[in-house]
Scaffold this motif. Structure first.
Motif, PDB file in Angstrom:
ATOM      1  N   PHE A   1       0.830  -1.205   0.000  1.00 58.28           N
ATOM      2  CA  PHE A   1       0.000   0.000   0.000  1.00 58.28           C
ATOM      3  C   PHE A   1       0.863   1.254   0.000  1.00 58.28           C
ATOM      4  O   PHE A   1       0.583   2.223  -0.715  1.00 58.28           O
ATOM      5  CB  PHE A   1      -0.942   0.005   1.202  1.00 58.28           C
ATOM      6  CG  PHE A   1      -1.796   1.236   1.286  1.00 58.28           C
ATOM      7  CD1 PHE A   1      -2.856   1.432   0.411  1.00 58.28           C
ATOM      8  CD2 PHE A   1      -1.535   2.229   2.231  1.00 58.28           C
ATOM      9  CE1 PHE A   1      -3.646   2.575   0.470  1.00 58.28           C
ATOM     10  CE2 PHE A   1      -2.312   3.373   2.300  1.00 58.28           C
ATOM     11  CZ  PHE A   1      -3.368   3.548   1.419  1.00 58.28           C
ATOM     12  N   SER A   2       1.922   1.229   0.769  1.00 57.34           N
ATOM     13  CA  SER A   2       2.804   2.394   0.839  1.00 57.34           C
ATOM     14  C   SER A   2       3.497   2.653  -0.498  1.00 57.34           C
ATOM     15  O   SER A   2       3.604   3.803  -0.945  1.00 57.34           O
ATOM     16  CB  SER A   2       3.858   2.189   1.939  1.00 57.34           C
ATOM     17  OG  SER A   2       4.611   3.364   2.134  1.00 57.34           O
ATOM     18  N   LEU A   3       3.955   1.578  -1.162  1.00 53.16           N
ATOM     19  CA  LEU A   3       4.640   1.747  -2.446  1.00 53.16           C
ATOM     20  C   LEU A   3       3.705   2.267  -3.530  1.00 53.16           C
ATOM     21  O   LEU A   3       4.149   2.929  -4.474  1.00 53.16           O
ATOM     22  CB  LEU A   3       5.252   0.417  -2.889  1.00 53.16           C
ATOM     23  CG  LEU A   3       6.406  -0.119  -2.037  1.00 53.16           C
ATOM     24  CD1 LEU A   3       6.846  -1.490  -2.538  1.00 53.16           C
ATOM     25  CD2 LEU A   3       7.578   0.856  -2.032  1.00 53.16           C
ATOM     26  N   ALA A   4       2.438   1.978  -3.394  1.00 50.46           N
ATOM     27  CA  ALA A   4       1.477   2.425  -4.406  1.00 50.46           C
ATOM     28  C   ALA A   4       0.860   3.779  -4.078  1.00 50.46           C
ATOM     29  O   ALA A   4       0.634   4.594  -4.989  1.00 50.46           O
ATOM     30  CB  ALA A   4       0.376   1.379  -4.576  1.00 50.46           C
ATOM     31  N   PHE A   5       0.600   4.060  -2.805  1.00 51.50           N
ATOM     32  CA  PHE A   5      -0.252   5.200  -2.479  1.00 51.50           C
ATOM     33  C   PHE A   5       0.292   6.152  -1.413  1.00 51.50           C
ATOM     34  O   PHE A   5      -0.472   6.935  -0.855  1.00 51.50           O
ATOM     35  CB  PHE A   5      -1.638   4.701  -2.053  1.00 51.50           C
ATOM     36  CG  PHE A   5      -2.406   4.066  -3.173  1.00 51.50           C
ATOM     37  CD1 PHE A   5      -2.900   4.833  -4.219  1.00 51.50           C
ATOM     38  CD2 PHE A   5      -2.619   2.697  -3.203  1.00 51.50           C
ATOM     39  CE1 PHE A   5      -3.605   4.246  -5.255  1.00 51.50           C
ATOM     40  CE2 PHE A   5      -3.322   2.100  -4.241  1.00 51.50           C
ATOM     41  CZ  PHE A   5      -3.820   2.889  -5.271  1.00 51.50           C
ATOM     42  N   SER A   6       1.567   6.129  -1.147  1.00 53.66           N
ATOM     43  CA  SER A   6       2.112   7.121  -0.216  1.00 53.66           C
ATOM     44  C   SER A   6       2.129   8.494  -0.887  1.00 53.66           C
ATOM     45  O   SER A   6       2.480   8.626  -2.067  1.00 53.66           O
ATOM     46  CB  SER A   6       3.516   6.731   0.220  1.00 53.66           C
ATOM     47  OG  SER A   6       4.376   6.589  -0.893  1.00 53.66           O
ATOM     48  N   GLU A   7       1.763   9.515  -0.131  1.00 51.00           N
ATOM     49  CA  GLU A   7       1.701  10.868  -0.696  1.00 51.00           C
ATOM     50  C   GLU A   7       3.075  11.463  -0.962  1.00 51.00           C
ATOM     51  O   GLU A   7       3.193  12.458  -1.694  1.00 51.00           O
ATOM     52  CB  GLU A   7       0.930  11.805   0.243  1.00 51.00           C
ATOM     53  CG  GLU A   7      -0.561  11.582   0.283  1.00 51.00           C
ATOM     54  CD  GLU A   7      -0.988  10.606   1.373  1.00 51.00           C
ATOM     55  OE1 GLU A   7      -2.195  10.511   1.639  1.00 51.00           O
ATOM     56  OE2 GLU A   7      -0.097   9.945   1.951  1.00 51.00           O
ATOM     57  N   THR A   8       4.110  10.884  -0.378  1.00 51.41           N
ATOM     58  CA  THR A   8       5.455  11.446  -0.503  1.00 51.41           C
ATOM     59  C   THR A   8       6.319  10.686  -1.503  1.00 51.41           C
ATOM     60  O   THR A   8       7.532  10.866  -1.532  1.00 51.41           O
ATOM     61  CB  THR A   8       6.155  11.450   0.871  1.00 51.41           C
ATOM     62  OG1 THR A   8       6.102  10.127   1.434  1.00 51.41           O
ATOM     63  CG2 THR A   8       5.476  12.418   1.821  1.00 51.41           C
ATOM     64  N   GLY A   9       5.708   9.835  -2.319  1.00 51.82           N
ATOM     65  CA  GLY A   9       6.453   9.050  -3.277  1.00 51.82           C
ATOM     66  C   GLY A   9       6.804   9.828  -4.531  1.00 51.82           C
ATOM     67  O   GLY A   9       6.496  11.026  -4.671  1.00 51.82           O
ATOM     68  N   SER A  10       7.433   9.110  -5.472  1.00 54.93           N
ATOM     69  CA  SER A  10       7.849   9.723  -6.728  1.00 54.93           C
ATOM     70  C   SER A  10       6.764   9.551  -7.781  1.00 54.93           C
ATOM     71  O   SER A  10       5.669   9.052  -7.511  1.00 54.93           O
ATOM     72  CB  SER A  10       9.158   9.082  -7.208  1.00 54.93           C
ATOM     73  OG  SER A  10       8.910   7.754  -7.664  1.00 54.93           O
ATOM     74  N   ALA A  11       7.104   9.929  -9.013  1.00 45.65           N
ATOM     75  CA  ALA A  11       6.164   9.784 -10.119  1.00 45.65           C
ATOM     76  C   ALA A  11       6.029   8.343 -10.580  1.00 45.65           C
ATOM     77  O   ALA A  11       5.145   8.024 -11.371  1.00 45.65           O
ATOM     78  CB  ALA A  11       6.609  10.660 -11.291  1.00 45.65           C
ATOM     79  N   TYR A  12       6.886   7.451 -10.086  1.00 47.19           N
ATOM     80  CA  TYR A  12       6.902   6.056 -10.543  1.00 47.19           C
ATOM     81  C   TYR A  12       6.557   5.051  -9.451  1.00 47.19           C
ATOM     82  O   TYR A  12       5.938   4.029  -9.718  1.00 47.19           O
ATOM     83  CB  TYR A  12       8.272   5.712 -11.143  1.00 47.19           C
ATOM     84  CG  TYR A  12       8.609   6.547 -12.334  1.00 47.19           C
ATOM     85  CD1 TYR A  12       8.143   6.207 -13.605  1.00 47.19           C
ATOM     86  CD2 TYR A  12       9.365   7.703 -12.207  1.00 47.19           C
ATOM     87  CE1 TYR A  12       8.432   6.989 -14.713  1.00 47.19           C
ATOM     88  CE2 TYR A  12       9.658   8.495 -13.315  1.00 47.19           C
ATOM     89  CZ  TYR A  12       9.188   8.141 -14.553  1.00 47.19           C
ATOM     90  OH  TYR A  12       9.468   8.911 -15.645  1.00 47.19           O
ATOM     91  N   ILE A  13       6.957   5.337  -8.225  1.00 52.06           N
ATOM     92  CA  ILE A  13       6.673   4.422  -7.121  1.00 52.06           C
ATOM     93  C   ILE A  13       6.706   5.194  -5.814  1.00 52.06           C
ATOM     94  O   ILE A  13       7.413   6.207  -5.684  1.00 52.06           O
ATOM     95  CB  ILE A  13       7.700   3.250  -7.090  1.00 52.06           C
ATOM     96  CG1 ILE A  13       7.231   2.155  -6.125  1.00 52.06           C
ATOM     97  CG2 ILE A  13       9.094   3.748  -6.746  1.00 52.06           C
ATOM     98  CD1 ILE A  13       8.032   0.869  -6.240  1.00 52.06           C
ATOM     99  N   GLY A  14       5.912   4.726  -4.865  1.00 58.75           N
ATOM    100  CA  GLY A  14       5.871   5.385  -3.579  1.00 58.75           C
ATOM    101  C   GLY A  14       7.065   5.041  -2.714  1.00 58.75           C
ATOM    102  O   GLY A  14       7.955   4.281  -3.102  1.00 58.75           O
ATOM    103  N   ASP A  15       7.067   5.568  -1.501  1.00 56.27           N
ATOM    104  CA  ASP A  15       8.113   5.253  -0.535  1.00 56.27           C
ATOM    105  C   ASP A  15       7.512   4.442   0.607  1.00 56.27           C
ATOM    106  O   ASP A  15       6.418   3.898   0.475  1.00 56.27           O
ATOM    107  CB  ASP A  15       8.783   6.532  -0.027  1.00 56.27           C
ATOM    108  CG  ASP A  15       7.778   7.526   0.552  1.00 56.27           C
ATOM    109  OD1 ASP A  15       6.676   7.093   0.967  1.00 56.27           O
ATOM    110  OD2 ASP A  15       8.099   8.734   0.587  1.00 56.27           O
ATOM    111  N   LEU A  16       8.217   4.367   1.713  1.00 53.99           N
ATOM    112  CA  LEU A  16       7.758   3.549   2.845  1.00 53.99           C
ATOM    113  C   LEU A  16       7.085   4.396   3.925  1.00 53.99           C
ATOM    114  O   LEU A  16       7.145   4.079   5.114  1.00 53.99           O
ATOM    115  CB  LEU A  16       8.935   2.757   3.419  1.00 53.99           C
ATOM    116  CG  LEU A  16       9.563   1.742   2.455  1.00 53.99           C
ATOM    117  CD1 LEU A  16      10.699   0.985   3.129  1.00 53.99           C
ATOM    118  CD2 LEU A  16       8.516   0.764   1.929  1.00 53.99           C
TER     119      LEU A  16
END
Length: 498
Positions: free
Chosen positions: A83-98
């Motif tokens: 969920f974090s890799l897909a939908f974190s608000e602080t991620g990049s344009a390609y993948i989210g973060d933790l």
């Protein structure tokens, strides 16, 4: 303590101390999304039953097992970091973060998908999309894949393929989202990614033993399972598309309307195309077409009107039916036609969305997510956005899936291809030691119709690869003789006798 209260009407209220704003969640919206979650959950074993019915009896249970295994593995992966890799608000344009590793902080805040529901509700709803996607793909291991390594594959594939594509499609930071791509419920993240992954798996595993001979000239062993699986899928798709409105509103209703209409037209279209060849009203053909229609309408379901849904169903039922012949042209063994139904169907849906998306239909939710529309609204650049998103999904999924498979190939114990002995015995017995049925082998000969261990041949009809959709050949074409059957001399003699 969670800062949640309820007003007199029963609505949830959360006070954000940082902004000083109070967020209100309607319990009807939450209830609809949770009900949709349960509907999409039902689709996962539906895929298992659908695939199971299309195979031979000795491989039937493995697909049902795979559906429940996939749900379990992805449920953990989604909690862990999916969920974090897909939908974190602080991620990049390609993948989210933790940011949300272990679902830390996923609770009462407004979700990234819609301010109408809390993040936790959105999380469990999106989990079902993440779980069904690899299940669609791993149908490609049918009759020749090992079950242990597939669990590892599902975890890795969900992390490296599904999560990035979901991020760039639905995350507000995603490149496709920012570009202006329209994908209401998963044309690229779910269908194009899984269909293309199935193609990569089919190419990697190679052909089944006896491919192109009468040894694989079988028909689906249990058409009732195929129909049952389609019922689960069709029923669940109301939550899949309707729930993607993320609120109980008119847009959700419209999504359900076009979903049912596209499935109905797709089923009749595919069945009629098959009738021209066999002069039979095929239940498998109808079910295949219904699913093709559902796939195509998925990215468009929150953007198009009801008349467009008729065209979506017709085009999917026609082009996906024709696409089943690609496996004969290019020589890959996709016995369940996953690429033809899901990848091709997803591309059809994405392209038609560009043509028929309407800002007025998207506004059925009260203007929560306004769009410029497609060609009907004279927004012609939308076609470029949709093609770019489709090509990116196709390319990324195929390349990454292939890389994952070949890395696993060289890790001891993780090679996906089953042995020839396991293929002969059947994956159910070889890998599970259990069976879908108490197996009874029968030989039946009557008036030009031979039956032997799920193998069918009808008079002069040629041998096919078996499974979902055979080669489109006219009646009276020459049949293969036993000399073309691969296997031992004993098996060849048995084929002559049979």
């Amino acid at each position: 303590m969670v800062n949640i209260t309820y007003d007199a009407s029963g609505s949830l209220q959360w006070f954000d101390p940082d902004s000083g704003k109070t967020w209100v969640y309607n319990p009807g919206d939450i209830a609809w999304v949770l009900a949709s979650t349960a509907l999409v959950w039902l689709m996962i074993p539906g895929v298992g039953f659908f695939y199971s019915g299309l195979l031979r009896r000795k491989n039937a249970l493995s697909m049902i097992w795979a559906s429940m295994m996939t749900l379990a593995v992805v449920s953990f992966q989604w909690f862990f970091w999916g969920f974090s890799l897909a939908f974190s608000e602080t991620g990049s344009a390609y993948i989210g973060d933790l940011q949300y590793f272990g679902l830390k902080g996923v609770l009462e805040k407004p979700s990234i998908g819609s301010i109408r529901i809390p993040s936790l509700v959105y999380c469990v709803f999106q989990l079902m999309f993440a779980a069904i996607t690899p299940m669609l793909a791993i149908g490609a291991i049918a009759e020749r894949g090992r079950l242990g390594p597939i669990m590892v594959f599902v975890f890795v594939w969900s992390t490296l393929v599904y999560d990035p594509i979901a991020c760039w499609t639905w995350n507000s930071n995603g490149w496709s989202f920012l570009l202006g791509g329209l994908d209401f419920a998963g044309g690229t993240p779910v269908h194009i990614s899984s269909g293309t992954a199935a193609l990569a798996i089919s190419v990697y595993l190679g052909k089944r033993r006896g491919y192109g001979t009468e040894r694989l000239a079988y028909k689906p062993h249990n058409t009732t399972y195929v129909v049952l699986g389609t019922v689960f899928l069709w029923f669940g798709w109301f939550g899949f598309n309707g729930g993607s409105a993320l609120a109980a509103n008119l847009r959700a209703v419209q999504a359900c309307i076009v979903t049912n209409l596209a499935a109905s037209v797709g089923g009749m279209t595919w069945m009629l195309w098959d009738y021209r060849l066999e002069r039979k009203w095929s239940a498998v053909g109808f079910c295949s077409g219904a699913i093709a229609g559902l796939v195509a309408i998925t990215p468009a379901s929150g953007y198009v009107g009801s008349p467009a849904a008729v065209l979506f169903g017709f085009m999917a039922g026609t082009l996906c039916n024709w696409a089943t012949q690609l496996k004969f042209v290019f020589g890959y063994d996709d016995c369940l036609d996953i690429f033809a139904s899901h990848a091709v169907g997803g591309v059809i849906g994405n392209v038609l969305t560009a043509l028929f998306a309407q800002a007025s239909v998207a506004g059925f939710d009260g203007g929560l997510a306004p769009i410029p529309g497609g060609w009907l609204d004279h927004h012609y650049i939308q076609l470029g956005y949709q093609i770019a998103d489709s090509v990116a999904g196709l390319s990324y999924s195929f390349v990454m899936t292939t890389i994952i498979l070949w890395i696993m190939h060289f890790i001891p114990g993780l090679r996906l291809r089953a042995s020839e002995e396991a293929e002969i015995l059947g994956i159910d017995d070889a890998e599970m030691g259990e069976f879908a049925y108490d197996y009874v082998g029968i030989d039946l000969g009557a008036s030009g119709h031979e039956f032997h261990d799920d193998t069918h041949s009808h008079g002069g009809h040629p041998a096919t690869t078996g499974g979902r959709e055979p080669r489109h050949a006219p009646a009276g074409a020459p049949a293969h003789d036993a000399s073309s059957v691969e296997g031992s001399d004993v098996e060849k003699r048995q084929a002559v006798v049979a």
